[in-house]
Design a protein around this motif. Structure first.
Motif, PDB file in Angstrom:
ATOM      1  N   LYS B  63     -15.119 -39.900  11.925  1.00 35.48           N
ATOM      2  CA  LYS B  63     -14.448 -39.281  10.777  1.00 35.48           C
ATOM      3  C   LYS B  63     -14.331 -37.765  10.974  1.00 35.48           C
ATOM      4  O   LYS B  63     -13.256 -37.181  10.813  1.00 35.48           O
ATOM      5  CB  LYS B  63     -15.235 -39.594   9.503  1.00 35.48           C
ATOM      6  N   ARG B 148      -7.249 -43.016  10.892  1.00 33.57           N
ATOM      7  CA  ARG B 148      -8.672 -42.722  11.070  1.00 33.57           C
ATOM      8  C   ARG B 148      -9.534 -43.945  10.754  1.00 33.57           C
ATOM      9  O   ARG B 148     -10.419 -44.322  11.531  1.00 33.57           O
ATOM     10  CB  ARG B 148      -9.051 -41.559  10.141  1.00 33.57           C
ATOM     11  N   ASN B 197     -16.985 -43.045   4.730  1.00 36.35           N
ATOM     12  CA  ASN B 197     -16.111 -42.143   3.976  1.00 36.35           C
ATOM     13  C   ASN B 197     -16.778 -41.535   2.755  1.00 36.35           C
ATOM     14  O   ASN B 197     -16.293 -40.549   2.203  1.00 36.35           O
ATOM     15  CB  ASN B 197     -14.811 -42.870   3.590  1.00 36.35           C
TER      16      ASN B 197
END
Lengths: 206, 228
Positions: B63, B148, B197
């Motif tokens: 990330k 991503r 995330n």
């Protein structure tokens, strides 16, 4: 210059580690050598070489192969190839690297991306019929060695039959009988390495 | 179908020569202690490894690197690459990811026409970077214009598949059990991406101590078929 790499294959107990131990001793002082061993379960072979051999410990690295000794020398050579780089980094003048495969079945062959030459070794006590089985390891190797000739009478193995069977599968490609315990035949192997691998004597010819 | 996705599949394929079959990342320690011995116990370990190490290290690195690439901040990419290796407590696991990373980069350099991968390869050769599979993977994903989250999901998937294969061999487990685990992990992998995330930069490298200790203790297990 890049070092020459020789793969040593053969079933468990055939004499791979001892062959490397004897060759490195014979080449000592003449050729700068390193060794990578691929044990199946441990780093035993690396330890034996460090204990009995002529090479210092920093020239021998054991690589575990996740129970896939054949894959580590053929389908996915990554771990061995990286170890070659480490040895070159550590010993920039290394001329010869032996890669000992974990003892595996008769089908084990080396990737041409990993080694320049390969030697396959079996021993008489594994049975007279081994050459007759036509394993790819034996067929594709540049040099084939039948070790422990002294045991032939005890296991009813006929060396003439083993030689004849070898010729059927290997044609004119070289093979030698050895008894590495007493160094019988070792000279043939070292001469073969000199002539075919190291190309010793080429300068004199020119 | 998107052909660039196929190009990333090549990297995920368990047939891709990464040397992953030589590394258990601490699993072998649990097998030796008989803590992992069948499908259920293996699944438990795999789930912990994914949630407590992969998410906060490799996943978060993907990330952060992807973000840095979007912002054209290469210094940050190389900083994360460095942290990913040096934050890892276990020598064998560190060397394992380094070996695998270097191997992947060599082949990736020949199959992808990517300046970034070539630059990474150069940095590894010159010892400016260690090399890590997650970094190579995100460089490839970004180069192929894969999103991503998809890049992260595929990386985690390929990690799981590799470890299941190693589990099948080392425990051993049946091949059908192995495939069932991979199938069962599909929702868990999606959750893992969401978990990444939710993390911040400050969470990078926080790993469950038991997982990390087993990776360090692997140096001393009696019977070893794996390098880590």
């Amino acid at each position: 210059m890049k070092p020459i790499k020789i793969g040593i294959g053969g079933p468990v107990g055939a004499g791979k580690t001892q062959l490397i131990e004897k060759i490195t001793r014979a080449l000592d002082g003449r050729v700068e050598t390193c060794v990578i061993t691929n044990d199946i379960y441990t780093k035993e072979d690396a330890k034996i070489l460090i204990r009995t051999g002529i090479l210092p410990a920093d020239r021998i690295i054991g690589v575990e192969t996740g129970g896939c000794p054949h894959a580590a020398i053929r389908e996915d050579i990554s771990m061995n190839a990286e170890t070659v780089d480490i040895l070159i980094d550590r010993h920039p003048n290394v001329e010869l690297i032996f890669i000992e495969s974990g003892g595996d079945n008769l089908a084990a062959t080396f990737s041409p991306e990993l080694v320049d030459f390969s030697i396959y070794i079996i021993d008489v006590a594994q049975g007279e019929k081994i050459p007759r089985k036509g394993g790819q390891g034996m067929i594709k190797a540049d040099l084939f060695i039948i070790n422990k000739t002294d045991l032939a009478p005890y296991v009813d193995a006929n060396l003439d039959i083993m030689a004849a069977d070898t010729k059927v599968f290997r044609g004119d490609k070289p093979f030698y009988f050895t008894n590495l315990k007493t160094n019988d035949g070792l000279e043939d192997v070292v001469n073969w390495i000199d002539e075919h691998v190291l190309l010793t004597g080429l300068n004199e010819l020119n | 179908m998107d052909s660039s996705l196929l190009a990333l599949f090549q990297l995920c394929d368990s047939n891709f020569p990464s040397g992953g079959f030589s590394h258990s990342f601490g699993l072998e320690t649990f097998i030796q202690r008989n803590r992992v011995h069948n499908r259920d116990t293996f699944s438990q370990w795999l789930s912990l490894f994914l949630k407590e190490q992969m998410v906060s290290s490799d996943g978060l690195a993907i990330k952060l690197i992807y973000q840095a690439l979007e912002e054209n901040d290469l210094d940050e990419v190389w900083r994360i690459d460095r942290l990913l290796t040096i934050q890892n407590m276990s020598r064998e696991t560190r060397e394992g990811t380094r070996f695998m990373g270097r191997s992947l980069v060599k082949i990736a350099g020949t199959i992808y026409d990517s300046e970034l991968i070539n630059l990474y390869s150069k940095r590894i050769k010159e010892k400016d970077s260690f090399g890590h599979p997650a970094v190579l993977f995100v460089l490839a994903g970004y180069h192929l214009k894969i999103s991503r989250d998809t890049t992260m999901l595929y990386y985690l998937y390929s990690t799981i598949v590799n470890l299941v294969q190693n589990g099948v061999r080392a425990i051993p487990m049946g091949q059908t059990d192995g495939q069932r685990i991979i199938s069962d992990f599909q929702p868990i992998l999606k959750d893992a991406v969401e978990a990444v995330n939710r993390l911040e930069k400050t969470d990078f490298g926080t790993v469950a101590p038991g997982i990390e200790m087993a990776q360090m203790q692997h140096e001393y297990v009696n019977v070893r078929i794996f390098m880590s």
